[in-house]
Design an enzyme around this catalytic site. Structure first.
Site, PDB file in Angstrom:
ATOM      1  N   HIS A  31     118.502  75.807  69.834  1.00 60.97           N
ATOM      2  CA  HIS A  31     117.568  74.788  70.332  1.00 60.97           C
ATOM      3  C   HIS A  31     116.210  74.996  69.669  1.00 60.97           C
ATOM      4  CE1 HIS A  31     120.239  73.618  73.722  1.00 60.97           C
ATOM      5  NE2 HIS A  31     120.687  74.851  73.542  1.00 60.97           N
ATOM      6  N   GLU A  33     129.305  77.247  80.614  1.00 59.80           N
ATOM      7  CA  GLU A  33     128.303  78.315  80.530  1.00 59.80           C
ATOM      8  C   GLU A  33     127.867  78.618  81.966  1.00 59.80           C
ATOM      9  OE1 GLU A  33     124.502  77.078  79.060  1.00 59.80           O
ATOM     10  OE2 GLU A  33     123.826  79.087  78.555  1.00 59.80           O
ATOM     11  N   HIS A  81     127.508  70.917  75.773  1.00 56.55           N
ATOM     12  CA  HIS A  81     127.347  72.187  76.471  1.00 56.55           C
ATOM     13  C   HIS A  81     128.282  72.158  77.690  1.00 56.55           C
ATOM     14  CE1 HIS A  81     123.670  72.748  74.179  1.00 56.55           C
ATOM     15  NE2 HIS A  81     123.426  73.896  74.775  1.00 56.55           N
ATOM     16  N   HIS A 111     124.450  76.345  66.859  1.00 51.96           N
ATOM     17  CA  HIS A 111     123.938  76.161  68.225  1.00 51.96           C
ATOM     18  C   HIS A 111     122.622  76.898  68.409  1.00 51.96           C
ATOM     19  CE1 HIS A 111     125.029  75.414  72.630  1.00 51.96           C
ATOM     20  NE2 HIS A 111     123.817  75.955  72.634  1.00 51.96           N
ATOM     21  N   ASP A 118     121.304  80.568  70.107  1.00 51.40           N
ATOM     22  CA  ASP A 118     120.975  79.696  71.232  1.00 51.40           C
ATOM     23  C   ASP A 118     119.463  79.468  71.371  1.00 51.40           C
ATOM     24  OD1 ASP A 118     121.486  77.989  73.329  1.00 51.40           O
ATOM     25  OD2 ASP A 118     121.993  79.548  74.780  1.00 51.40           O
ATOM     26  N   ASP A 119     118.763  80.468  71.900  1.00 49.92           N
ATOM     27  CA  ASP A 119     117.301  80.395  72.072  1.00 49.92           C
ATOM     28  C   ASP A 119     116.677  81.709  71.589  1.00 49.92           C
ATOM     29  OD1 ASP A 119     117.027  77.800  73.494  1.00 49.92           O
ATOM     30  OD2 ASP A 119     118.210  78.814  75.029  1.00 49.92           O
TER      31      ASP A 119
HETATM   32 ZN   LIG Z   1     122.429  75.688  74.179  1.00 52.51          ZN
END
Ligand SMILES: [Zn+2]
Length: 346
Positions: A20, A206, A203, A18, A285-286
């Site tokens: 991006h 969250e 997703h 996961h 994630d990021d």
């Molecule tokens: Zn994500």
């Protein structure tokens, strides 16, 4: 937040499901690409010293800051450069497998075709595998915080371009916009036309609560993996259902804390989910946005949640077991030296 990663953590083989692609872009890379593309980025997205991004709240982060930074990434070569940059950083920190998320319509926003975006990333994947051994594949995503008609066009685009490295389908974007069931016909369209099976992840759980995870699990086919899913902790019966159905939660602790889903690691449910028997894996994630990394998340799991070496290895094994790559690739990864007896499950 800064991360010091010790040698023992670096030596643990890691896998990530996961992350991006635009979210891997560091402030330095964003400024470099903005310069190359003659783009002036809003300086307000950076901290005063320029070392990190800054945002007001979760929505501001995932929409305004993210899209402003992503404006600097405009060409096939840009996608190749940022992908290669991320994969080589991951390989240096012990990652052996990465699944990268592409927002299908992101290319449209900067005048770049989806095919060019994918091909740039695929070139980087090949180069990174040759140079470091890391293997990577792509998950393509419908983005829900936009009009439904735009999401339908994304589905058409995805269905028409079954690049061999695209192994999974995702529903991403602002989780509080758009009821999940309305996207079922778009998933059906993609599965019918893509020409080969795609793994399914959403997703959910969250920014929104357990009801979104339940809605995701009611889709056909039901997703094998949930991006985040941490807010299942608010519904004990749902936690038990996730355990019984062996659904994998792709958990991103630092992302959740910095995006304000939880106000500290101490209040994050990672340890409770692990102890409840939910299948989990760790993810960044990021990482460019948050200044974190996959190895950093393994370190966080050790330092803040008391994960043992065995539990960290279990995260890697769970990620590889739930990866959407083909079985031959999975067996190749699982047979690497790091998985010899002694580090295996008892
Ligand atoms: Zn994500």
């Amino acid at each position: 937040m800064s991360f010091v990663i010790d040698a023992q953590i670096l030596n643990i083989p890691k896998a990530e499901l996961h992350v991006h692609i635009e979210g891997t872009v560091t402030p330095d890379m964003a400024r470099r690409k903005a310069g190359e593309n003659n783009i002036r980025l809003d300086p307000a997205i950076f901290s005063a010293d320029g070392a990190r991004y800054q945002w007001r709240d979760f929505y501001h982060l995932v929409t305004d800051v993210y899209s402003e930074m992503a404006r600097a990434i405009r060409t096939r070569q840009d996608y190749e450069d940022i992908t290669y940059d991320y994969l080589t950083r991951c390989a240096a920190e012990g990652s052996i497998y990465e699944e990268l998320i592409i927002w299908c319509s992101q290319g449209d926003a900067v005048g770049l075709s989806y095919a060019d975006m994918v091909e740039g990333m695929a070139a980087a994947i090949d180069r990174a595998e040759t140079n470091t051994g890391i293997i990577a594949r792509l998950n393509t995503a419908l983005v829900r915080h936009q009009p439904f008609e735009n999401v339908r066009r994304e589905a058409e685009t995805i269905a028409a371009y079954p690049h061999p490295y695209i192994v999974g389908l995702d529903l991403a974007g602002g989780e509080c916009s758009g009821d999940i069931p309305q996207y079922q016909p778009l998933f059906d369209l993609i599965f019918a036309r893509f020409g080969r099976p795609l793994g399914m992840r959403l997703h959910a759980g969250e920014a929104a609560g357990p009801e979104n995870i339940r809605a995701a699990l009611a889709l056909h086919p039901a997703p094998l993996r949930i991006g985040h899913g941490v807010r299942c902790i608010e519904d004990e019966a749902l936690v038990q259902e996730l355990v019984a159905r062996k659904v994998v939660l792709e958990i991103c602790p630092t992302s959740n804390v910095l995006a304000g889903i939880y106000n500290s690691y101490a209040n994050h449910p990672l340890r409770r989910l692990q102890d409840a028997g939910v299948r989990i894996c760790l993810n960044a994630d990021d990482p460019g946005l948050f200044g974190c990394s996959l190895a950093g998340e393994y370190q966080v799991a050790r330092d803040h949640f008391g994960f043992s070496d065995h539990e960290l290895m279990q995260s890697t094994r769970t990620a590889l077991a739930a990866a959407f790559c083909d079985d031959l690739t999975r067996q190749t990864l699982l047979s690497q030296r790091a998985f010899v007896p002694g580090l295996r499950d008892p």
